[in-house]
Design an enzyme around this catalytic site. Structure first.
Site, PDB file in Angstrom:
ATOM      1  N   ASP A 138       0.867  -1.172   0.000  1.00 53.49           N
ATOM      2  CA  ASP A 138       0.000   0.000   0.000  1.00 53.49           C
ATOM      3  C   ASP A 138       0.908   1.227   0.000  1.00 53.49           C
ATOM      4  OD1 ASP A 138      -2.507   1.404   0.436  1.00 53.49           O
ATOM      5  OD2 ASP A 138      -3.165  -0.418   1.460  1.00 53.49           O
ATOM      6  N   ASP A 240      -3.072   4.527  -2.393  1.00 56.22           N
ATOM      7  CA  ASP A 240      -4.131   4.975  -1.493  1.00 56.22           C
ATOM      8  C   ASP A 240      -4.501   6.435  -1.740  1.00 56.22           C
ATOM      9  OD1 ASP A 240      -5.633   4.573   1.159  1.00 56.22           O
ATOM     10  OD2 ASP A 240      -4.397   6.324   1.615  1.00 56.22           O
ATOM     11  N   GLU A 294      -6.514   3.693  -6.208  1.00 54.04           N
ATOM     12  CA  GLU A 294      -7.771   3.911  -5.495  1.00 54.04           C
ATOM     13  C   GLU A 294      -8.345   5.191  -6.087  1.00 54.04           C
ATOM     14  OE1 GLU A 294      -9.583   3.866  -0.988  1.00 54.04           O
ATOM     15  OE2 GLU A 294      -7.954   5.200  -1.408  1.00 54.04           O
ATOM     16  N   HIS A 368     -10.753  -3.565   3.567  1.00 54.44           N
ATOM     17  CA  HIS A 368     -10.647  -3.060   4.949  1.00 54.44           C
ATOM     18  C   HIS A 368     -11.489  -1.795   5.191  1.00 54.44           C
ATOM     19  CE1 HIS A 368      -8.098  -0.652   2.515  1.00 54.44           C
ATOM     20  NE2 HIS A 368      -7.991   0.222   3.489  1.00 54.44           N
ATOM     21  N   ASP A 369     -12.032  -1.208   4.137  1.00 47.70           N
ATOM     22  CA  ASP A 369     -12.890  -0.020   4.294  1.00 47.70           C
ATOM     23  C   ASP A 369     -14.366  -0.375   4.187  1.00 47.70           C
ATOM     24  OD1 ASP A 369     -10.729   1.698   4.541  1.00 47.70           O
ATOM     25  OD2 ASP A 369     -10.598   2.035   2.378  1.00 47.70           O
TER      26      ASP A 369
HETATM   27  C1  GLC Z   1      -7.965   5.018   2.042  1.00 48.21           C
HETATM   28  C2  GLC Z   1      -7.816   3.778   2.877  1.00 48.21           C
HETATM   29  C3  GLC Z   1      -8.510   3.969   4.189  1.00 48.21           C
HETATM   30  C4  GLC Z   1      -7.901   5.138   4.892  1.00 48.21           C
HETATM   31  C5  GLC Z   1      -7.878   6.374   4.006  1.00 48.21           C
HETATM   32  C6  GLC Z   1      -6.964   7.406   4.562  1.00 48.21           C
HETATM   33  O1  GLC Z   1      -9.271   5.249   1.660  1.00 48.21           O
HETATM   34  O2  GLC Z   1      -8.263   2.668   2.189  1.00 48.21           O
HETATM   35  O3  GLC Z   1      -8.439   2.841   5.002  1.00 48.21           O
HETATM   36  O4  GLC Z   1      -8.607   5.415   6.073  1.00 48.21           O
HETATM   37  O5  GLC Z   1      -7.414   6.109   2.710  1.00 48.21           O
HETATM   38  O6  GLC Z   1      -5.639   7.017   4.400  1.00 48.21           O
END
Ligand code: GLC
Ligand code: CA
Length: 592
Positions: A138, A240, A294, A368-369
């Site tokens: 990540d 991310d 992402e 995980h989100d």
């Molecule tokens: C992304 C991650 C998430 C995190 C956010 C801030 O969306 O997947 O888990 O809280 O970024 O880094």
């Protein structure tokens, strides 16, 4: 002839033979790949990969402190291999004070203390590679932690060499222009800092200051750090929140048409794609690696990241389908009426068709989100856990796009559904709870909704065994373990040939053996069917038909196709239907 002379005669000959044999095996390799799929010009390993996402904090604890760690993952390498996956995405493992579980990084080139050491990482990486499994890390570079040395220095003085690694609004200019923050109770992305008499920007929590990508020195630091990991031999990055990295530093007022859709608004920074192209040119293009963005925003925005002609990133992770079915402007409050299944299918149709023209997408139903896919998109009642888990696996592994499975979904883990706010750990939930409370809102209703949608539902520890520690830890787990580990666990499913786990293994094997499922055209059928997701995957004159009943009642697929000679490839019931008449949550793949 002297010994020396004879050696000198033999060497060139051996060399020639060696070169010739290499060339031969290369050619052989080429023909093999060409016939096993098609002469698809866009053939890439990362399109064929089946990805398994590991949330290290919750996977396996090796030392009894209740927190998963790298040695824990190392002890499960053979398990991961047994799944038939060939790529792993690790959530952040870098040094972090864990305000947002590793998404707040204090040192990009150190391993989080709780997770282990760099030596453990090297062992982990080579362990995966020995098993032909690629490793994605990540890359969290929209922001870092307020405990990062850069920020500690920056916030001490405007003269700090790191001051411009961040975004500041000097207090002498008055209050900063409004920007919204996701993990801030006040919803304010600017935080006042006394020592510099200025405000710093944080789109996420105040402990996650945004990095200033407009500063070329900062970008070079990031590239250097990326090279450090790539030189270790990792196979790619998931980027991310990358769509947010470029900002308009004139900080104009939000446009009049702004409707609170921050994802879209923040994702349109003026230099975003210049930076992606620079990153590609200076770093990514020098390695045989792949990337997943992402990517927030609509089709047009997302495509820019992955259009190969633009030379930016490879695959896009998009949100429209996963964010579907929540009440508007109410955190992630599920619509009590459920979600409109026909509209949901059309979202997939729109994106799948867009990726058929340009770039490449991904398919996932959890991470995980997100909550557990079984609870959100399937049915976690004991009656339907088995069928609906298998149905969702069939969906992910038969769609067009790189397939991502979140750890635990291979055994049908489900939401824990905490009753009390004290049981939660996640900053998103705690922030939102505080906001509802401050507004005098209905906390009971909020907590009910979160039983379906909160991120912590997807972060409870992996259920290896039936006993209370779930084989995850011998200590007190950092987040409660779902008590259903008594019946839902790897140990029991491993032995049962009809388990969810063994179905997943069959499904990954099918995906790997049928190029239609990777490269084939995708066509939605029976669009208006309110229960069945029906589509074909066709390649080189071969056609597979996927029929998935997403509802708890029987349903019939009206595809108009002749099923009389259809051959069953896989089904989630013991005696699968081959006539288009599907039982509750029944899913089949047929060859026509
Ligand atoms: C992304 C991650 C998430 C995190 C956010 C801030 O969306 O997947 O888990 O809280 O970024 O880094
Ligand atoms: Ca541990």
């Amino acid at each position: 002839m002297s010994m020396y002379q004879s050696i000198m005669r033999v060497i060139p000959l051996a060399l020639l033979l060696f070169i010739f044999s290499c060339k031969q095996s290369n050619e052989a390799g080429k023909t093999a790949t060409q016939t096993s799929t098609t002469a698809n010009p866009d053939k890439e390993w990362w399109k064929e990969a089946v990805v398994y996402q590991i949330y290290p904090r919750s996977f396996k604890d090796s030392n009894g402190d209740g927190v998963g760690d790298l040695k824990g993952i190392i002890s499960k390498l053979d398990y991961v291999k047994s799944l038939g996956v060939d790529m792993v995405w690790l959530n952040p493992i870098y040094a972090s004070p864990n305000k947002d579980n590793g998404y707040d990084i204090s040192d990009y080139q150190q391993i989080m203390k709780e997770f282990g050491t760099m030596q453990d990482f090297d062992t982990l990486l080579s362990g995966f590679h020995q098993r032909d499994i690629k490793v994605f890390m990540d890359l969290v570079v929209n922001h870092c932690s307020d405990q990062h040395e850069w920020f500690k220095s920056a916030r001490s003085s405007r003269q700090s060499p790191y001051y411009n690694y961040f975004h500041w609004w000097p207090a002498e200019k008055g209050k900063p222009p409004y920007r919204w923050s996701i993990f801030d109770e006040k919803g304010d992305a600017w935080e006042y800092n006394k020592a510099t008499d200025s405000y710093y920007l944080h789109y996420f929590a105040d402990a996650q200051p945004d990095l200033n990508w407009e500063n070329p020195a900062l970008r070079q630091e990031i590239y250097k750090m990326m090279r450090f990991w790539l030189d270790k031999g990792i196979d790619g990055f998931r980027l991310d929140a990358i769509a947010f990295c470029s900002k308009d530093t004139l900080w104009p007022p939000l446009p009049a048409e702004y409707d609170g859709n921050w994802g879209m608004y923040y994702a349109s920074g003026p230099h975003l794609h210049e930076y992606m192209q620079e990153m590609n040119r200076e770093v990514l293009s020098k390695y045989d690696v792949a990337t997943v963005a992402e990517a927030m925003g609509d089709v047009e925005r997302v495509m820019k990241f992955v259009d190969p002609a633009r030379k930016e990133l490879d695959m896009a992770y998009y949100f429209e389908a996963i964010d579907f079915g929540y009440l508007p402007k109410e955190y992630k409050m599920p619509d009590p009426k459920g979600y409109d299944f026909v509209k949901w299918k059309k979202i997939y149709e729109k994106w799948t068709e867009a990726f058929a023209k340009t770039g490449w997408g991904t398919i996932y139903l959890a991470n995980h989100d997100q909550p557990r896919m079984l609870t959100r998109w399937g049915n976690d009642s004991p009656e339907f856990r088995d069928a609906s888990s298998k149905l969702l696996q069939t969906f992910i592994l038969s769609m067009r796009g790189t397939a991502f499975t979140y750890f635990g979904d291979e055994i049908g883990m489900s939401n824990i559904k905490f009753e009390r706010v004290e049981d939660y750990n996640d900053i998103e939930l705690l922030t939102n709870y505080a906001q509802v409370k401050a507004k005098g809102g209905n906390l009971k209703r909020f907590l009910e909704g979160m039983k379906i949608s909160s991120r912590d539902n997807g972060r409870t520890p992996m259920q290896w065994e039936g006993e209370p520690g779930a084989g995850f830890t011998t200590g007190k787990p950092w987040l409660k373990i779902n008590p259903n580990t008594a019946t839902v666990n790897v140990e029991s499913q491993d032995k049962d040939p009809n388990s969810i786990l063994n179905y997943f293994r069959k499904m990954t094997a099918l995906r790997k053996s049928r190029p239609e499922l990777v490269y084939g055209d995708w066509d939605l059928l029976d669009d208006e069917n309110p229960s069945v997701f029906a589509y074909t995957r066709s390649l080189n004159g071969k056609k597979l038909l996927v029929l998935l009943n997403f509802k708890a009642e029987p349903a019939t697929a009206n595809t108009g196709l002749d099923l009389s000679k259809a051959k069953l490839l896989i089904g989630n019931y013991e005696t699968p239907s081959v006539d288009g008449k599907l039982r509750a949550y029944e899913g089949v793949i047929l060859e026509l």
